[in-house]
Design an enzyme around this catalytic site. Sequence first.
Site: not given
Ligand code: MG
Length: 454
Positions: A97, A239
């Site tokens: 991430s 995301d």
């Molecule tokens: Mg992420």
Amino acid sequence: MKKRLFGTRGIRGPVHVKVSPELAFKLGLALAELTGGGEVVVGRDTRVTGEMLFSAFSAGLMAGGSDVLDVGIVPSPCLAFATKKLGASAGTMITASHNPPTDNGLTFYTENGSEFTGEREVELERLVLDVQPKMVEWMNVGSVYKIDITEEYITDIEKKVKVDGGVKVVVDPANGAASGITPVLLRRLGCEVVTINSHPDGHFPGRPAEPQPWNLGELMAVVKKVGADLGIAHDGDADRLAVIDENGDFIKHDTLIAFFAQKIVRERGGGIVITSVNTSKSIEEVVQRMGGKVIRVPLGAFTEGLIEHQACFAGEPGKLVFLEHGMWADGIFSAAKVVELISKERKPISRIFKESVPDYSMYHEDFHCRDEMKPYFMEHMKRHVLKEIGDIEKIIDIDGARIERKNGSWVLVRVSGTEPKARVVIEGRSLEELEDLKNKIVEEARRFLDARMR
Ligand code: MG
């Protein structure tokens, strides 16, 4: 339900130290067992160690009898989309991430594209640590099939979002997995697109991957310089998104959550919104005004919240889940929704948000806190906050302790599930109240940790 390998969501940490190829192999073997040898979609972000972990993880899957559908370097939301679209048994994203480039990790998805719940993660952990599944016989070993899904993913969003043109946007994907996707999508939607940090590079040479204001100075400057209507930033796996307004100012993550929650609840005439313990009280205020209800869940647990409460929207800082699109946080779809909004409203983005979401002053600070110190820190600080702030309305203690005052201001004390960090978040009704709470609480957190870190 105590987790041994997984953090808040997925496994994440320094490569070789915590996230090793051996562990990736075992996780692959375990996931093959969990899915009964079903097909698994595997994607990765741009990290340098992604290919190594992909190989080890895929070897585990194949040794357990699963076929691997290799979608290559893709954003996490695209992996989630692919898992659902291809009818696979599960999906796995190799990403850390927004962590530094030295880290990597794995996040798991179910067949409908939602992240594994904590319960599922614990099942997978148990297979890795306690069961150690057997490898299948040679003739039943799986294979790797390469699939290009990005075109389908972009087309899918293009169909769901309508932009009337005339929007100029600067995109900063942090050299991450959305580098070749968000700019292409927005251009196809009719926007004029300027890019920075938009070639894939796992060293993250442009900026740290976390899309927070202190990392987005360049984007803010470029938005102003080229006279754009907005700026969009992602983390490494996209995301998440962050939005910069036409003046080069950062739009608070919580303002985005509140805005879209309010819009969706209004359109539906009610509904439940899921958000994490660390977001603004403004979300409750705007959602309740529209006849909806907000339910708070631990950070990273929006999937459980969505399922349990049959909610219509979920958001945690930087992550928005639009159910019209899918059960996953999607920074790219969210970017398209923000652009759609500007093209419809025909006014500056700063005004759109200012007119519909109250803006309260918030402060947060991270502290270094060793894992073994975390319970003591929590206990001490909770007691301290309860004693200091007064006028208490309620305490939410599902993830740290969020202590709310009757007037709507609140203090959250929590410790990270993935890093040696503790955090204090404060929201005041006014700057004066915020200052007062800060003096009472932040100093004490610092004093307590300093005394024990030496
Ligand atoms: Mg992420």
